[in-house]
Design an enzyme around this catalytic site. Structure first.
Site, short mmCIF file in Angstrom:
data_model
loop_
_atom_site.label_atom_id
_atom_site.label_comp_id
_atom_site.label_asym_id
_atom_site.label_seq_id
_atom_site.Cartn_x
_atom_site.Cartn_y
_atom_site.Cartn_z
CG ASP A 1 -51.44 -69.28 21.79
OD1 ASP A 1 -52.03 -70.16 22.43
OD2 ASP A 1 -50.35 -69.48 21.20
CB SER A 2 -56.93 -71.03 23.38
OG SER A 2 -56.97 -70.33 24.60
CE LYS B 1 -49.83 -71.27 28.23
NZ LYS B 1 -49.41 -71.77 26.90
CD GLU C 1 -47.33 -73.53 22.39
OE1 GLU C 1 -46.79 -74.06 21.39
OE2 GLU C 1 -48.52 -73.20 22.41
CD GLU D 1 -52.65 -78.34 25.16
OE1 GLU D 1 -51.98 -77.31 25.36
OE2 GLU D 1 -53.65 -78.37 24.42
CG ASP E 1 -50.10 -68.55 25.65
OD1 ASP E 1 -49.03 -69.00 26.11
OD2 ASP E 1 -51.00 -69.27 25.19
O1 KIV Z 1 -53.69 -70.99 24.85
C1 KIV Z 1 -54.17 -71.64 25.79
O2 KIV Z 1 -55.35 -71.49 26.15
C2 KIV Z 1 -53.32 -72.60 26.47
C3 KIV Z 1 -53.97 -73.55 27.41
C4 KIV Z 1 -54.68 -74.61 26.65
C5 KIV Z 1 -53.01 -74.13 28.39
O3 KIV Z 1 -52.15 -72.63 26.22
#
Ligand code: KIV
Length: 272
Positions: A49-50, A118, A120, A187, A88
Protein backbone atom coordinates in the site's frame (compact mmCIF):
# COMPACT_ATOMS: atom_id res chain seq x y z
CA UNK A 1 13.27 -26.82 -23.43
CA UNK A 2 11.06 -23.90 -22.32
CA UNK A 3 12.55 -20.56 -21.23
CA UNK A 4 9.74 -20.07 -18.74
CA UNK A 5 11.22 -20.13 -15.23
CA UNK A 6 9.68 -22.51 -12.70
CA UNK A 7 7.34 -20.42 -10.50
CA UNK A 8 8.32 -20.20 -6.84
CA UNK A 9 5.83 -21.59 -4.31
CA UNK A 10 5.26 -20.46 -0.72
CA UNK A 11 6.89 -23.58 0.84
CA UNK A 12 10.07 -22.66 -1.11
CA UNK A 13 10.48 -19.65 1.19
CA UNK A 14 10.63 -21.70 4.38
CA UNK A 15 12.96 -24.17 2.62
CA UNK A 16 15.26 -21.24 1.73
CA UNK A 17 15.32 -20.16 5.38
CA UNK A 18 16.19 -23.74 6.44
CA UNK A 19 19.10 -23.76 3.95
CA UNK A 20 20.27 -20.32 5.16
CA UNK A 21 19.55 -18.86 1.71
CA UNK A 22 18.52 -15.18 1.88
CA UNK A 23 15.27 -14.13 0.17
CA UNK A 24 14.82 -10.95 -1.92
CA UNK A 25 11.51 -9.07 -2.02
CA UNK A 26 10.71 -5.74 -3.70
CA UNK A 27 7.49 -3.83 -4.14
CA UNK A 28 5.90 -3.57 -7.59
CA UNK A 29 2.75 -1.81 -8.73
CA UNK A 30 2.52 -2.42 -12.49
CA UNK A 31 3.07 -5.15 -15.07
CA UNK A 32 6.17 -3.67 -16.71
CA UNK A 33 8.09 -3.22 -13.46
CA UNK A 34 6.94 -6.66 -12.29
CA UNK A 35 8.26 -8.18 -15.54
CA UNK A 36 11.64 -6.42 -15.14
CA UNK A 37 12.11 -7.29 -11.46
CA UNK A 38 10.91 -10.86 -12.06
CA UNK A 39 13.45 -11.25 -14.90
CA UNK A 40 16.17 -10.19 -12.45
CA UNK A 41 15.32 -13.11 -10.15
CA UNK A 42 13.34 -11.36 -7.38
CA UNK A 43 11.71 -14.02 -5.20
CA UNK A 44 8.69 -12.08 -3.96
CA UNK A 45 6.87 -9.06 -5.44
CA UNK A 46 4.82 -7.13 -2.90
CA UNK A 47 1.98 -4.96 -4.14
CA UNK A 48 2.38 -2.72 -1.09
CA UNK A 49 0.00 0.00 0.00
CA UNK A 50 3.13 2.20 -0.31
CA UNK A 51 1.43 2.55 -3.72
CA UNK A 52 -0.47 5.46 -2.13
CA UNK A 53 2.74 7.35 -1.43
CA UNK A 54 5.14 6.52 -4.27
CA UNK A 55 2.64 6.19 -7.15
CA UNK A 56 -0.37 8.28 -6.05
CA UNK A 57 1.61 11.03 -4.28
CA UNK A 58 -0.17 10.89 -0.89
CA UNK A 59 1.57 11.66 2.43
CA UNK A 60 0.72 8.24 3.87
CA UNK A 61 -0.92 4.94 2.94
CA UNK A 62 -4.31 5.48 4.57
CA UNK A 63 -6.27 6.49 1.46
CA UNK A 64 -5.42 3.35 -0.53
CA UNK A 65 -8.53 1.29 -1.30
CA UNK A 66 -9.29 -2.35 -2.04
CA UNK A 67 -10.03 -1.44 -5.67
CA UNK A 68 -6.57 0.19 -5.96
CA UNK A 69 -4.79 -2.91 -4.66
CA UNK A 70 -6.91 -5.36 -6.68
CA UNK A 71 -6.21 -3.48 -9.94
CA UNK A 72 -2.47 -3.17 -9.32
CA UNK A 73 -2.14 -6.75 -8.10
CA UNK A 74 -3.72 -8.02 -11.31
CA UNK A 75 -1.20 -5.93 -13.28
CA UNK A 76 1.77 -7.25 -11.28
CA UNK A 77 0.50 -10.82 -11.67
CA UNK A 78 0.44 -10.33 -15.46
CA UNK A 79 4.07 -9.21 -15.43
CA UNK A 80 5.48 -11.85 -13.06
CA UNK A 81 6.32 -15.34 -14.24
CA UNK A 82 8.47 -16.74 -11.40
CA UNK A 83 8.03 -14.51 -8.34
CA UNK A 84 5.45 -15.03 -5.63
CA UNK A 85 2.98 -12.10 -5.68
CA UNK A 86 1.82 -10.83 -2.28
CA UNK A 87 -0.91 -8.16 -2.07
CA UNK A 88 -1.22 -5.74 0.85
CA UNK A 89 -4.55 -5.47 2.66
CA UNK A 90 -5.23 -1.70 2.76
CA UNK A 91 -6.37 0.27 5.82
CA UNK A 92 -9.89 -0.70 6.99
CA UNK A 93 -10.10 -3.73 4.70
CA UNK A 94 -9.53 -6.20 7.57
CA UNK A 95 -9.88 -4.33 10.89
CA UNK A 96 -13.70 -4.00 11.10
CA UNK A 97 -14.58 -7.71 11.15
CA UNK A 98 -13.20 -11.11 10.26
CA UNK A 99 -15.91 -11.63 7.62
CA UNK A 100 -14.93 -8.38 5.84
CA UNK A 101 -11.30 -9.48 6.00
CA UNK A 102 -12.24 -12.83 4.41
CA UNK A 103 -14.15 -11.15 1.56
CA UNK A 104 -11.42 -8.59 0.89
CA UNK A 105 -8.53 -11.04 1.10
CA UNK A 106 -10.54 -13.35 -1.15
CA UNK A 107 -10.84 -10.56 -3.75
CA UNK A 108 -7.06 -10.19 -3.81
CA UNK A 109 -6.64 -13.88 -4.64
CA UNK A 110 -9.68 -14.18 -6.92
CA UNK A 111 -9.65 -10.88 -8.86
CA UNK A 112 -6.03 -9.80 -8.30
CA UNK A 113 -4.65 -13.35 -8.61
CA UNK A 114 -2.23 -12.81 -5.73
CA UNK A 115 -0.63 -15.85 -4.13
CA UNK A 116 -0.95 -14.40 -0.65
CA UNK A 117 -1.94 -11.30 1.29
CA UNK A 118 -0.05 -9.16 3.82
CA UNK A 119 -1.61 -7.44 6.80
CA UNK A 120 -0.25 -5.25 9.57
CA UNK A 121 -0.69 -5.97 13.26
CA UNK A 122 0.25 -8.14 16.20
CA UNK A 123 -1.96 -9.92 18.71
CA UNK A 124 -5.25 -8.15 17.74
CA UNK A 125 -4.80 -9.42 14.15
CA UNK A 126 -4.18 -13.04 15.21
CA UNK A 127 -7.82 -14.34 15.04
CA UNK A 128 -8.17 -12.84 11.54
CA UNK A 129 -4.89 -14.42 10.41
CA UNK A 130 -6.00 -17.81 11.80
CA UNK A 131 -9.35 -17.59 9.98
CA UNK A 132 -7.80 -16.61 6.65
CA UNK A 133 -5.22 -19.38 6.88
CA UNK A 134 -7.95 -21.90 7.82
CA UNK A 135 -9.77 -21.19 4.54
CA UNK A 136 -6.64 -21.38 2.39
CA UNK A 137 -5.59 -17.74 2.18
CA UNK A 138 -1.87 -17.46 2.94
CA UNK A 139 -0.93 -14.52 5.18
CA UNK A 140 2.29 -12.52 5.60
CA UNK A 141 2.38 -10.55 8.88
CA UNK A 142 3.88 -7.08 9.39
CA UNK A 143 5.27 -5.80 12.73
CA UNK A 144 7.34 -2.88 13.98
CA UNK A 145 6.68 0.33 12.08
CA UNK A 146 3.17 -0.17 10.73
CA UNK A 147 2.42 2.63 8.24
CA UNK A 148 -1.36 2.21 8.68
CA UNK A 149 -0.82 3.26 12.34
CA UNK A 150 1.24 6.31 11.33
CA UNK A 151 -0.73 8.70 13.53
CA UNK A 152 -0.75 6.41 16.55
CA UNK A 153 2.96 5.64 16.19
CA UNK A 154 3.76 9.37 15.91
CA UNK A 155 5.04 9.32 12.32
CA UNK A 156 7.32 6.98 10.37
CA UNK A 157 9.64 6.29 13.31
CA UNK A 158 11.84 3.45 14.48
CA UNK A 159 9.94 1.06 16.78
CA UNK A 160 10.56 -1.30 19.69
CA UNK A 161 13.44 0.56 21.27
CA UNK A 162 12.42 -0.31 24.85
CA UNK A 163 12.72 -3.74 26.43
CA UNK A 164 8.97 -4.16 27.05
CA UNK A 165 8.21 -3.20 23.41
CA UNK A 166 10.77 -5.75 22.24
CA UNK A 167 9.18 -8.47 24.38
CA UNK A 168 5.73 -7.57 22.97
CA UNK A 169 6.98 -7.66 19.39
CA UNK A 170 8.60 -11.06 19.98
CA UNK A 171 5.34 -12.42 21.46
CA UNK A 172 3.37 -10.95 18.54
CA UNK A 173 5.69 -12.62 16.02
CA UNK A 174 5.34 -15.99 17.73
CA UNK A 175 1.55 -15.62 17.89
CA UNK A 176 1.43 -14.82 14.15
CA UNK A 177 3.53 -17.89 13.36
CA UNK A 178 1.23 -20.04 15.52
CA UNK A 179 -1.82 -18.60 13.75
CA UNK A 180 -0.34 -19.88 10.47
CA UNK A 181 1.37 -16.83 8.91
CA UNK A 182 3.96 -17.98 6.33
CA UNK A 183 6.32 -14.98 6.82
CA UNK A 184 6.59 -11.70 8.73
CA UNK A 185 7.88 -8.25 7.70
CA UNK A 186 9.86 -6.50 10.45
CA UNK A 187 9.97 -2.78 9.68
CA UNK A 188 12.34 -0.32 11.39
CA UNK A 189 13.17 -2.33 14.51
CA UNK A 190 16.62 -2.78 16.11
CA UNK A 191 18.97 -5.18 14.28
CA UNK A 192 19.45 -7.36 17.38
CA UNK A 193 15.69 -7.70 17.91
CA UNK A 194 15.20 -8.65 14.23
CA UNK A 195 18.01 -11.21 14.62
CA UNK A 196 16.51 -12.76 17.78
CA UNK A 197 12.96 -12.88 16.37
CA UNK A 198 14.25 -14.46 13.14
CA UNK A 199 16.11 -17.09 15.16
CA UNK A 200 12.98 -17.90 17.22
CA UNK A 201 10.73 -18.44 14.22
CA UNK A 202 10.55 -21.29 11.71
CA UNK A 203 8.92 -19.01 9.12
CA UNK A 204 11.07 -16.42 7.30
CA UNK A 205 11.28 -12.77 8.34
CA UNK A 206 11.74 -9.91 5.85
CA UNK A 207 13.56 -6.87 7.19
CA UNK A 208 13.17 -3.26 6.06
CA UNK A 209 15.35 -0.84 7.98
CA UNK A 210 15.95 -3.66 10.50
CA UNK A 211 19.55 -4.69 9.75
CA UNK A 212 21.17 -7.66 8.06
CA UNK A 213 20.01 -10.61 10.16
CA UNK A 214 16.50 -11.23 8.81
CA UNK A 215 15.93 -14.18 6.47
CA UNK A 216 15.07 -11.82 3.64
CA UNK A 217 14.99 -8.14 2.81
CA UNK A 218 12.34 -5.93 1.27
CA UNK A 219 12.62 -2.43 -0.21
CA UNK A 220 10.16 -0.11 -1.90
CA UNK A 221 11.16 -0.32 -5.59
CA UNK A 222 10.91 3.47 -6.11
CA UNK A 223 13.48 3.97 -3.30
CA UNK A 224 15.94 1.35 -4.54
CA UNK A 225 15.75 2.69 -8.12
CA UNK A 226 16.22 6.35 -7.11
CA UNK A 227 12.72 7.33 -8.25
CA UNK A 228 11.47 8.71 -4.93
CA UNK A 229 10.25 12.31 -4.81
CA UNK A 230 12.13 13.98 -1.93
CA UNK A 231 14.42 12.11 0.44
CA UNK A 232 14.18 8.31 0.60
CA UNK A 233 14.31 6.62 4.02
CA UNK A 234 17.94 6.53 5.30
CA UNK A 235 18.12 2.69 5.27
CA UNK A 236 17.02 2.42 1.61
CA UNK A 237 20.15 1.82 -0.47
CA UNK A 238 19.86 3.42 -3.92
CA UNK A 239 20.90 0.88 -6.59
CA UNK A 240 20.21 3.21 -9.54
CA UNK A 241 19.45 6.87 -10.23
CA UNK A 242 16.50 6.46 -12.58
CA UNK A 243 14.93 9.73 -11.44
CA UNK A 244 17.98 11.64 -12.72
CA UNK A 245 18.01 9.63 -15.98
CA UNK A 246 14.31 10.41 -16.57
CA UNK A 247 14.76 14.16 -15.97
CA UNK A 248 17.82 14.21 -18.25
CA UNK A 249 15.98 12.29 -21.03
CA UNK A 250 12.94 14.56 -20.73
CA UNK A 251 15.13 17.70 -20.92
CA UNK A 252 16.73 16.40 -24.13
CA UNK A 253 13.29 15.61 -25.58
CA UNK A 254 11.94 19.08 -24.71
CA UNK A 255 14.99 20.73 -26.27
CA UNK A 256 14.81 18.57 -29.45
CA UNK A 257 11.06 19.16 -29.93
CA UNK A 258 11.48 22.92 -29.47
CA UNK A 259 14.47 23.12 -31.78
CA UNK A 260 12.87 20.89 -34.44
CA UNK A 261 15.58 18.20 -34.11
CA UNK A 262 12.85 15.62 -33.33
CA UNK A 263 11.12 14.07 -35.16
CA UNK A 264 13.06 13.62 -38.38
CA UNK A 265 10.83 13.67 -41.48
CA UNK A 266 10.23 10.15 -42.81
CA UNK A 267 9.57 11.42 -46.35
CA UNK A 268 10.70 14.53 -48.24
CA UNK A 269 8.46 17.58 -47.78
CA UNK A 270 5.99 17.97 -50.72
CA UNK A 271 7.49 21.30 -51.86
CA UNK A 272 11.18 20.30 -51.36
O1 KIV B 1 3.51 -1.13 1.55
C1 KIV B 1 4.68 -1.53 1.48
O2 KIV B 1 5.40 -1.29 0.51
C2 KIV B 1 5.20 -2.32 2.60
C3 KIV B 1 6.67 -2.58 2.63
C4 KIV B 1 7.39 -1.35 3.06
C5 KIV B 1 7.02 -3.75 3.47
O3 KIV B 1 4.46 -2.68 3.46
Amino acid sequence: MSDTPKPLRLPDLEAKKKRGEKIAMLTAYDATMAYLLDSAGIDVLLVGDSLGMVVLGEDNTLSVTMDDIVRHTRAVRRGAKRAIVVADMPFLSYQASISEAVRNAGRLLQEGQATAIKMEGGEPAVPTVARLVSIGIPVMGHLGLMPQSVHQQGGFRRQAKKEDEQKKLTDDAMALEQAGAFAIVLECVPDTLARDVSAHLTIPTFGIGSGPYCDGQVLVSYDFLGLTRGPAPPFAKKYASLGESIVSAAKTYVQEVKSGQFPIASEPAANA
